[in-house]
Design an enzyme around this catalytic site. Structure first.
Site: not given
Ligand code: HH2
Length: 271
Positions: A249, A213
């Site tokens: 995660r 992040k």
């Molecule tokens: N962070 C992201 C997406 N979903 N869900 C939960 N429960 N907690 C988190 O911290 C969280 C989440 C963001 O990360 P990423 O999936 O890599 O990116 P994107 O949302 O752009 O797909």
């Protein structure tokens, strides 16, 4: 410090625009080997997402999310009993995902995106992750503001857990997540990471998402690229483990499993 093993949730993003791996695994032929690799690296569960939640990300239609997710859920399910989570705010997507074999609804809107969301969660009977977010993905980083971020986030999570319980979601199905990076500046993220014990104290398993992040880049300019944020991701995951989170995660499953294993061995040796 907890003796409990911390579970590792491996991320598979079926999105063209996710902040760390957008576009890499959009199609099933790419996503499935990636999911299998994360399983081989000893992920305890997978989180499949078809709509990016990064700041400024554009919404995806429910049909498109379903079209991207369902074949992957089915394909993973054919070869593995690993718990599958779907990262979606939409009840209709969660419903289709659970019908295809998903076990967990990971909802970054904490069942607020649609009025029927809490009822659908109760009806599906799956596990539900309720995450804190200030604002909505498109605009959440514009001007985040809190008087007391830890009190506000814990208060919000307690209220959303109550709403889920009131709708009929079983207590043991509920997970909470402080939503690192979702409508939060660096100081907000750090305050939450420093006080994760207050989220844990709410009495539900806590999922923590810190992997790759942006707050890591804010602390280390050399980590401007998401691929350069592994060390910072591991440091934050271990801070979560020390505070008693139930799961992290992550994008880098093998490295996280190793870091947690070493941390746990040291903790166990201390008695
Ligand atoms: N962070 C992201 C997406 N979903 N869900 C939960 N429960 N907690 C988190 O911290 C969280 C989440 C963001 O990360 P990423 O999936 O890599 O990116 P994107 O949302 O752009 O797909």
């Amino acid at each position: 410090m907890t003796d409990n093993p911390v579970q590792v949730m491996g991320v598979v993003n079926l999105t063209p625009d996710s902040f760390s791996d957008g576009g890499l695994f959009l199609e099933l032929p790419d996503a499935l080997p990636h999911a299998r690799r994360l399983i081989a690296e000893q992920a305890d569960m997978l989180d499949l997402g078809a709509e990016s939640t990064r700041p400024g990300a554009l919404p995806v239609a429910a049909e498109d999310e379903i079209e991207r997710l369902i074949p992957l859920i089915r394909a993973v399910r054919e070869g593995s009993a690993i718990p599958i989570s779907v990262d979606t705010m939409k009840p209709e997507v969660a419903r289709a995902a659970v019908a295809a074999g998903a076990d967990i609804w990971n909802d970054v809107s904490a069942l607020r995106h649609a009025p029927e969301a809490p009822d659908v969660a109760a009806e599906l009977g799956c596990q539900v992750v309720l995450m804190h977010m200030q604002g909505e993905p498109r605009t959440m980083q514009d001007a985040p503001h809190y008087d007391d971020v830890v009190a506000e986030v814990t208060g919000f999570l307690a209220a959303r857990a109550e709403a889920a319980l009131a709708a009929g979601v079983a207590r043991e199905k509920i997970w909470l997540d402080p939503g690192i990076g979702f409508g939060k500046r660096l100081e907000h993220n750090l305050a939450l990471l420093a006080h994760l014990d207050r989220v844990v104290a709410l009495g539900f398993p806590v999922l923590l998402g810190v992997s790759r992040k942006r707050f890591i880049a804010a602390l280390d300019p050399a980590a401007a690229e998401t691929g350069d944020r592994l060390a910072g991701s591991l440091a934050a995951a271990l801070a979560g483990a020390a505070a008693g989170v139930a799961a992290v995660r992550v994008h880098d499953v093998a490295a996280t499993v190793q870091a947690l294993r070493v941390w746990r061995a040291i903790a166990a040796a201390g008695g």
